[in-house]
Scaffold this active site. Structure first.
Site, PDB file in Angstrom:
ATOM      1  N   ALA A   1      49.663  41.572  45.779  1.00  0.00           N
ATOM      2  CA  ALA A   1      49.435  42.510  44.670  1.00  0.00           C
ATOM      3  C   ALA A   1      48.593  41.875  43.575  1.00  0.00           C
ATOM      4  O   ALA A   1      47.786  42.542  42.918  1.00  0.00           O
ATOM      5  CB  ALA A   1      50.761  42.985  44.099  1.00  0.00           C
TER       6      ALA A   1
ATOM      7  N   ARG B   1      35.291  45.530  36.356  1.00  0.00           N
ATOM      8  CA  ARG B   1      35.023  44.129  36.623  1.00  0.00           C
ATOM      9  C   ARG B   1      34.732  43.922  38.110  1.00  0.00           C
ATOM     10  O   ARG B   1      35.235  44.649  38.936  1.00  0.00           O
ATOM     11  CB  ARG B   1      36.246  43.292  36.223  1.00  0.00           C
ATOM     12  CG  ARG B   1      36.617  43.418  34.765  1.00  0.00           C
ATOM     13  CD  ARG B   1      38.034  42.897  34.539  1.00  0.00           C
ATOM     14  NE  ARG B   1      38.408  43.050  33.132  1.00  0.00           N
ATOM     15  CZ  ARG B   1      39.662  43.199  32.719  1.00  0.00           C
ATOM     16  NH1 ARG B   1      40.660  43.225  33.582  1.00  0.00           N
ATOM     17  NH2 ARG B   1      39.929  43.336  31.443  1.00  0.00           N
TER      18      ARG B   1
ATOM     19  N   MET C   1      43.832  41.125  40.951  1.00  0.00           N
ATOM     20  CA  MET C   1      44.228  41.725  39.671  1.00  0.00           C
ATOM     21  C   MET C   1      43.082  41.663  38.667  1.00  0.00           C
ATOM     22  O   MET C   1      42.334  40.680  38.616  1.00  0.00           O
ATOM     23  CB  MET C   1      45.440  40.993  39.100  1.00  0.00           C
ATOM     24  CG  MET C   1      46.085  41.700  37.931  1.00  0.00           C
ATOM     25  SD  MET C   1      46.882  43.239  38.402  1.00  0.00           S
ATOM     26  CE  MET C   1      48.337  42.627  39.260  1.00  0.00           C
TER      27      MET C   1
ATOM     28  N   LYS D   1      41.571  49.891  39.117  1.00  0.00           N
ATOM     29  CA  LYS D   1      42.675  50.056  40.060  1.00  0.00           C
ATOM     30  C   LYS D   1      42.255  50.676  41.389  1.00  0.00           C
ATOM     31  O   LYS D   1      42.824  50.353  42.432  1.00  0.00           O
ATOM     32  CB  LYS D   1      43.801  50.875  39.408  1.00  0.00           C
ATOM     33  CG  LYS D   1      44.483  50.123  38.269  1.00  0.00           C
ATOM     34  CD  LYS D   1      44.878  48.697  38.694  1.00  0.00           C
ATOM     35  CE  LYS D   1      45.342  47.869  37.524  1.00  0.00           C
ATOM     36  NZ  LYS D   1      45.460  46.439  37.857  1.00  0.00           N
TER      37      LYS D   1
ATOM     38  N   ASP E   1      43.303  36.772  31.686  1.00  0.00           N
ATOM     39  CA  ASP E   1      44.225  35.969  32.500  1.00  0.00           C
ATOM     40  C   ASP E   1      43.959  36.031  33.995  1.00  0.00           C
ATOM     41  O   ASP E   1      44.764  35.544  34.780  1.00  0.00           O
ATOM     42  CB  ASP E   1      45.665  36.421  32.226  1.00  0.00           C
ATOM     43  CG  ASP E   1      45.892  37.873  32.622  1.00  0.00           C
ATOM     44  OD1 ASP E   1      46.654  38.126  33.571  1.00  0.00           O
ATOM     45  OD2 ASP E   1      45.308  38.763  31.981  1.00  0.00           O
TER      46      ASP E   1
ATOM     47  N   ASP F   1      41.489  41.089  27.180  1.00  0.00           N
ATOM     48  CA  ASP F   1      42.123  41.866  28.225  1.00  0.00           C
ATOM     49  C   ASP F   1      43.417  42.453  27.662  1.00  0.00           C
ATOM     50  O   ASP F   1      43.830  42.138  26.536  1.00  0.00           O
ATOM     51  CB  ASP F   1      42.401  40.937  29.416  1.00  0.00           C
ATOM     52  CG  ASP F   1      43.139  41.631  30.543  1.00  0.00           C
ATOM     53  OD1 ASP F   1      42.742  42.753  30.907  1.00  0.00           O
ATOM     54  OD2 ASP F   1      44.113  41.055  31.053  1.00  0.00           O
TER      55      ASP F   1
ATOM     56  N   ALA G   1      46.953  43.707  29.911  1.00  0.00           N
ATOM     57  CA  ALA G   1      48.151  43.186  30.592  1.00  0.00           C
ATOM     58  C   ALA G   1      47.995  41.699  30.908  1.00  0.00           C
ATOM     59  O   ALA G   1      47.023  41.274  31.532  1.00  0.00           O
ATOM     60  CB  ALA G   1      48.419  43.964  31.879  1.00  0.00           C
TER      61      ALA G   1
ATOM     62  N   HIS H   1      40.970  47.787  43.192  1.00  0.00           N
ATOM     63  CA  HIS H   1      42.097  46.898  43.505  1.00  0.00           C
ATOM     64  C   HIS H   1      42.834  47.416  44.745  1.00  0.00           C
ATOM     65  O   HIS H   1      43.181  46.638  45.658  1.00  0.00           O
ATOM     66  CB  HIS H   1      43.041  46.841  42.301  1.00  0.00           C
ATOM     67  CG  HIS H   1      44.037  45.733  42.383  1.00  0.00           C
ATOM     68  ND1 HIS H   1      44.941  45.478  41.369  1.00  0.00           N
ATOM     69  CD2 HIS H   1      44.324  44.825  43.352  1.00  0.00           C
ATOM     70  CE1 HIS H   1      45.708  44.456  41.714  1.00  0.00           C
ATOM     71  NE2 HIS H   1      45.359  44.058  42.917  1.00  0.00           N
TER      72      HIS H   1
END
Length: 265
Positions: A36, A151, A40, A44, A177, A3, A5, A47
């Site tokens: 938020a 994802r 994650m 986006k 993460d 990944d 970030a 999201h």
């Protein structure tokens, strides 16, 4: 398969949170860190849709606009999000400590490095450029807009495998993460490693993390690890450098004569 970030750049995965909070603030919506970070790792657009579905955000949206959020709102917010994210990414995409020597050592052993993300290609471009300047270049990078889906679908990982000419998926490892990283890896049939300290589950930049009392660090590491294991991660580590021993253990497992491609943990 790494990944970005919270895994290789942006300790604590700060940039996406700041961009989302700024986006929703422009519409009179207060977005908490927890809200938020809840989904994650998704593309986006997805999201933003998930955030609009959260009860606290949905209630605020209804109060501000007088109507329920819909698909048009998702599209409009996603269009606004791009420039915001680009501006903030530049400020928060520094490499996480230990990434460069770790990747160098892995490549020296013959490992190939792919990458996936929740960013579109346009959003990832400045991250790739800065990472390269600081000494990190994956062999491949694939974005959700290039495979018609993000994802938890496995398509970005499948495309990485194709570009890297590696198979079967049981010889690949997805490191990330977020829960969606773990879901992505599992859906692709890969081993999965969840990262705790540097990522979204703890969500602190390096300075904030360093200032925590030791007992708070241990509590947060334990909680983050449990959440990733509950999501199905095969292993957990604090950071990318901590994955080295895990990768070597997986290599030994793959080399066993009894290994038949079925991953029994």
């Amino acid at each position: 398969m790494l990944d970005w970030a919270g895994t290789t750049v942006d300790h604590g995965s700060v940039a996406p949170v700041l961009a989302l909070q700024t986006l929703f603030a422009q519409h009179g919506i207060v977005l908490s860190d927890d809200d938020a970070r809840h989904d994650m790792g998704l593309l986006k657009r997805d999201h933003i849709r998930a955030i609009l579905g959260l009860p606290s955000v949905r209630t605020q949206w209804l109060s501000v606009t007088g109507r329920e959020p819909g698909d048009e709102d998702v599209s409009s917010l996603f269009t606004e999000f791009g420039p915001l994210q680009m501006k903030i990414i530049v400020q928060h995409s520094q490499l996480i400590d230990g990434v460069v020597p770790t990747i160098q050592a892995w490549k020296a052993r013959g490992l190939r490095i792919g990458s996936t993300t929740g960013y579109t290609r346009e959003m990832l471009a400045p991250v790739l450029a800065r990472a390269a300047q600081e000494g990190y270049q994956p062999d491949t990078s694939v974005c959700p807009d290039e495979v018609n889906g993000g994802r938890p679908a496995p398509w970005m990982l499948a495309r990485n495998m194709q570009l890297l000419e590696v198979y079967p998926p049981s010889t690949c490892v997805k490191i990330g993460d977020t829960v969606s990283d773990i879901d992505e890896g599992k859906n692709a049939g890969m081993w999965t490693i969840g990262l705790t300290r540097t990522g979204n589950m703890i969500g602190l930049d390096l300075a904030s993390w360093s200032n925590l009392p030791e007992d708070q660090k241990q509590l947060r590491l334990k909680s983050a690890g449990e959440r990733l294991l509950d999501a199905g991660a095969d292993f957990i580590a604090e950071d990318l450098a901590g994955c080295d021993a895990i990768l070597q253990a997986i290599e030994h497992r793959l080399a066993e004569p009894s290994f038949n491609g079925i991953m029994i943990r």
